[in-house]
Design a protein around this motif. Structure first.
Motif, PDB file in Angstrom:
ATOM      1  N   UNK A 231       0.853  -1.189   0.000  1.00  9.27           N
ATOM      2  CA  UNK A 231       0.000   0.000   0.000  1.00  9.27           C
ATOM      3  C   UNK A 231       0.885   1.234   0.000  1.00  9.27           C
ATOM      4  N   UNK A 232       0.781   2.057  -1.053  1.00  7.20           N
ATOM      5  CA  UNK A 232       1.602   3.268  -1.197  1.00  7.20           C
ATOM      6  C   UNK A 232       3.086   2.950  -1.073  1.00  7.20           C
ATOM      7  N   UNK A 233       3.478   1.824  -1.668  1.00  6.20           N
ATOM      8  CA  UNK A 233       4.881   1.433  -1.671  1.00  6.20           C
ATOM      9  C   UNK A 233       5.367   0.799  -0.388  1.00  6.20           C
ATOM     10  N   UNK A 234       4.485   0.632   0.570  1.00  6.49           N
ATOM     11  CA  UNK A 234       4.855   0.081   1.872  1.00  6.49           C
ATOM     12  C   UNK A 234       4.207  -1.292   2.046  1.00  6.49           C
ATOM     13  N   UNK A 235       4.988  -2.360   2.302  1.00  9.18           N
ATOM     14  CA  UNK A 235       4.376  -3.669   2.545  1.00  9.18           C
ATOM     15  C   UNK A 235       3.590  -3.662   3.858  1.00  9.18           C
ATOM     16  N   UNK A 236       2.381  -4.208   3.816  1.00  7.15           N
ATOM     17  CA  UNK A 236       1.525  -4.291   4.995  1.00  7.15           C
ATOM     18  C   UNK A 236       1.218  -5.761   5.258  1.00  7.15           C
ATOM     19  N   UNK A 237       1.533  -6.207   6.463  1.00  8.92           N
ATOM     20  CA  UNK A 237       1.300  -7.598   6.850  1.00  8.92           C
ATOM     21  C   UNK A 237       0.141  -7.638   7.839  1.00  8.92           C
ATOM     22  N   UNK A 238      -0.832  -8.480   7.578  1.00 12.57           N
ATOM     23  CA  UNK A 238      -2.011  -8.547   8.427  1.00 12.57           C
ATOM     24  C   UNK A 238      -2.383  -9.997   8.720  1.00 12.57           C
ATOM     25  N   UNK A 239      -3.111 -10.183   9.812  1.00  8.70           N
ATOM     26  CA  UNK A 239      -3.754 -11.453  10.126  1.00  8.70           C
ATOM     27  C   UNK A 239      -5.227 -11.164  10.307  1.00  8.70           C
ATOM     28  N   UNK A 240      -6.052 -11.907   9.608  1.00  7.37           N
ATOM     29  CA  UNK A 240      -7.488 -11.681   9.628  1.00  7.37           C
ATOM     30  C   UNK A 240      -8.190 -12.827  10.348  1.00  7.37           C
ATOM     31  N   UNK A 241      -9.169 -12.485  11.147  1.00  7.75           N
ATOM     32  CA  UNK A 241     -10.017 -13.445  11.845  1.00  7.75           C
ATOM     33  C   UNK A 241     -11.406 -13.414  11.230  1.00  7.75           C
ATOM     34  N   UNK A 242     -11.953 -14.585  10.919  1.00 13.75           N
ATOM     35  CA  UNK A 242     -13.311 -14.697  10.392  1.00 13.75           C
ATOM     36  C   UNK A 242     -13.937 -15.911  11.075  1.00 13.75           C
ATOM     37  N   UNK A 243     -14.858 -15.680  11.989  1.00  7.78           N
ATOM     38  CA  UNK A 243     -15.420 -16.801  12.724  1.00  7.78           C
ATOM     39  C   UNK A 243     -16.919 -16.609  12.910  1.00  7.78           C
ATOM     40  N   UNK A 244     -17.631 -17.711  13.013  1.00  3.86           N
ATOM     41  CA  UNK A 244     -19.078 -17.616  13.149  1.00  3.86           C
ATOM     42  C   UNK A 244     -19.594 -18.594  14.192  1.00  3.86           C
ATOM     43  N   UNK A 245     -20.734 -18.253  14.779  1.00  4.53           N
ATOM     44  CA  UNK A 245     -21.451 -19.117  15.705  1.00  4.53           C
ATOM     45  C   UNK A 245     -22.917 -19.076  15.308  1.00  4.53           C
ATOM     46  N   UNK A 247     -26.788 -18.861  15.471  1.00  2.00           N
ATOM     47  CA  UNK A 247     -27.863 -18.503  16.402  1.00  2.00           C
ATOM     48  C   UNK A 247     -28.984 -19.524  16.262  1.00  2.00           C
ATOM     49  N   UNK A 248     -29.386 -19.743  15.018  1.00  2.00           N
ATOM     50  CA  UNK A 248     -30.329 -20.793  14.657  1.00  2.00           C
ATOM     51  C   UNK A 248     -29.997 -21.192  13.228  1.00  2.00           C
ATOM     52  N   UNK A 249     -30.898 -21.890  12.561  1.00  2.00           N
ATOM     53  CA  UNK A 249     -30.581 -22.376  11.220  1.00  2.00           C
ATOM     54  C   UNK A 249     -30.675 -21.304  10.140  1.00  2.00           C
ATOM     55  N   UNK A 250     -31.163 -20.109  10.491  1.00  2.00           N
ATOM     56  CA  UNK A 250     -31.297 -19.044   9.508  1.00  2.00           C
ATOM     57  C   UNK A 250     -30.582 -17.764   9.907  1.00  2.00           C
ATOM     58  N   UNK A 251     -29.686 -17.847  10.904  1.00  2.00           N
ATOM     59  CA  UNK A 251     -28.913 -16.667  11.293  1.00  2.00           C
ATOM     60  C   UNK A 251     -27.694 -17.107  12.084  1.00  2.00           C
ATOM     61  N   UNK A 252     -26.668 -16.265  12.075  1.00  2.00           N
ATOM     62  CA  UNK A 252     -25.464 -16.565  12.831  1.00  2.00           C
ATOM     63  C   UNK A 252     -24.741 -15.286  13.219  1.00  2.00           C
ATOM     64  N   UNK A 253     -23.985 -15.371  14.320  1.00  2.00           N
ATOM     65  CA  UNK A 253     -23.109 -14.286  14.719  1.00  2.00           C
ATOM     66  C   UNK A 253     -21.807 -14.406  13.938  1.00  2.00           C
ATOM     67  N   UNK A 254     -21.374 -13.306  13.377  1.00  2.31           N
ATOM     68  CA  UNK A 254     -20.125 -13.274  12.624  1.00  2.31           C
ATOM     69  C   UNK A 254     -19.180 -12.289  13.297  1.00  2.31           C
ATOM     70  N   UNK A 255     -18.003 -12.755  13.628  1.00  2.00           N
ATOM     71  CA  UNK A 255     -16.973 -11.875  14.181  1.00  2.00           C
ATOM     72  C   UNK A 255     -15.821 -11.794  13.197  1.00  2.00           C
ATOM     73  N   UNK A 256     -15.420 -10.571  12.936  1.00  2.00           N
ATOM     74  CA  UNK A 256     -14.350 -10.319  11.971  1.00  2.00           C
ATOM     75  C   UNK A 256     -13.297  -9.466  12.655  1.00  2.00           C
ATOM     76  N   UNK A 257     -12.044  -9.909  12.633  1.00  2.00           N
ATOM     77  CA  UNK A 257     -10.986  -9.187  13.309  1.00  2.00           C
ATOM     78  C   UNK A 257      -9.746  -9.003  12.451  1.00  2.00           C
ATOM     79  N   UNK A 258      -8.928  -8.023  12.812  1.00  2.00           N
ATOM     80  CA  UNK A 258      -7.714  -7.700  12.061  1.00  2.00           C
ATOM     81  C   UNK A 258      -6.582  -7.401  13.038  1.00  2.00           C
ATOM     82  N   UNK A 259      -5.396  -7.936  12.741  1.00  2.00           N
ATOM     83  CA  UNK A 259      -4.146  -7.549  13.395  1.00  2.00           C
ATOM     84  C   UNK A 259      -3.195  -7.063  12.312  1.00  2.00           C
TER      85      UNK A 259
END
Length: 362
Positions: A231-245, A247-259
């Motif tokens: 990005x703009x000539x600078x290397x950016x290193x990230x770790x992404x979190x994508x997890x779900x739980x 709620x029932x069969x037609x909905x879920x909690x989604x958590x998304x995180x970044x380091x």
């Protein structure tokens, strides 16, 4: 509203996946208060005891049905607000005011939990079996190193079945239209309880140029990506979190995180500014998927072209989490590899050597 098609031709509507599910940052539960969890088609209560451990119980009090999440944490127990019955971390009633004896049946379900990478996990198994050692959540060393920012996590509710987002692991064709990040190389590997994805892209509209992303589902609901872009000539290193739980069969909690890895030579304030800017870009990219998940239905037998990824093979791998342990396929431990090079798909007999080195660092 039009009815939603069946999630799968195999009947799973009353069953939730076997495996570890992430409940977000563990620190959020360590405030001495009970926390209500509406997941797995029921209500649970999470609380941290004086032993420092986070415990999860069924929330409906077996006595008269009150919600234990309205109660009070005392020691390693939670006390019901309705009649002050006390329930230990093991789910066994350990005190009833003025009662001379505690009924032997005075117990509720205690759910197994663990903490890893500063996150809280809960184990779900429809058969009631404990987690085998092989499915333990792997440690991310960056979570314990000062060279990385802390998790920036967001939570949202998606009104669809959680299997819709898992398809993305093999859906190479969506990266161009949805994210403006067409893949120059793509590879899926399914082995045991782990599903891998290797992605290489020339450019991304939101996340930078020379995108490299190696990711994996560890079980049915916990997905980690290690990503590098310029990005703009600078290397950016990230770790992404994508997890779900679910709620029932037609909905879920989604958590998304970044380091984000800090840039050497910059102050903490400068690094935090860079990190927050990239977090916002990553969230924008992720929300491009969210809009799709909110506005789609399940196609059990999708009509695919030669440019699509191994969707059917992914779904076959993922079915293990909804299958009784005794009925699991004997060949789950054998790696199944699908590689796309120069626009052509190849089925490989072994995992590419570079994939092994890259994925071991996730």
């Amino acid at each position: 509203m039009a009815s939603r098609p069946q999630v799968d031709t195999h009947r799973t509507e009353d069953r939730y996946a076997r495996g570890w599910h992430c409940l977000g940052l563990a620190s959020g539960y360590k405030d001495g208060k009970p926390h209500s969890l509406n997941i797995f088609g029921t209500r649970l209560v999470a609380f941290a005891g004086e032993d420092g451990q986070i415990h999860v119980l069924d929330a409906w009090c077996p006595h008269m049905g009150a919600d234990l999440a309205l109660g009070e944490v005392k020691g390693n127990s939670i006390v019901c607000r309705f009649h002050a019955w006390s329930w230990g971390a093991d789910g066994v009633c350990n005190d009833i005011p003025c009662a001379k004896r505690i009924p032997p049946k005075a117990r509720t379900r205690s759910w197994q939990t663990c903490e890893q990478n500063h996150l809280l996990f809960i184990w779900n198994d429809p058969e009631g079996l404990p987690p085998p050692p092989a499915v333990a959540i792997p440690r991310i060393n960056a979570c314990f190193a000062g060279e990385w920012t802390e998790w920036a996590v967001r939570k949202m509710v998606i009104h669809n079945n959680c299997r819709e987002l898992v398809d993305n692991l093999a859906d190479v064709a969506h990266f161009g239209p949805v994210h403006g990040s067409p893949a120059s190389y793509f590879c899926n590997t399914f082995v045991g309880h782990v599903g891998y994805q290797m992605f290489r892209g020339i450019q991304s509209e939101l996340l930078g140029d020379g995108l490299i992303a190696d990711s994996a589902y560890f079980g049915p609901a916990y997905h980690i990506t290690r990503m590098t872009a310029e990005v703009d000539g600078q290397p950016v290193h990230t770790i992404l979190l994508n997890c779900h739980v679910p709620i029932d069969q037609n909905s879920f909690e989604l958590r998304y995180g970044v380091m984000v890895k800090k840039v050497a030579g910059l102050s903490d304030a400068q690094n935090e500014q860079i990190a927050q800017a990239y977090v916002e870009q990553a969230h924008k990219s992720f929300f491009q998927d969210v809009e799709i998940w909110h506005n789609k239905v399940r196609i059990d037998h999708p009509v695919l072209s030669e440019v699509d990824g191994p969707i059917y093979q992914l779904r076959e791998w993922y079915r293990q989490f909804y299958t009784d342990a005794a009925d699991l396929p004997a060949d789950l431990h054998k790696a199944k590899v699908f590689e796309r090079r120069e626009g052509v798909w190849h089925t490989l007999s072994e995992v590419p050597a570079d994939a092994v080195s890259q994925l071991s660092s996730i």
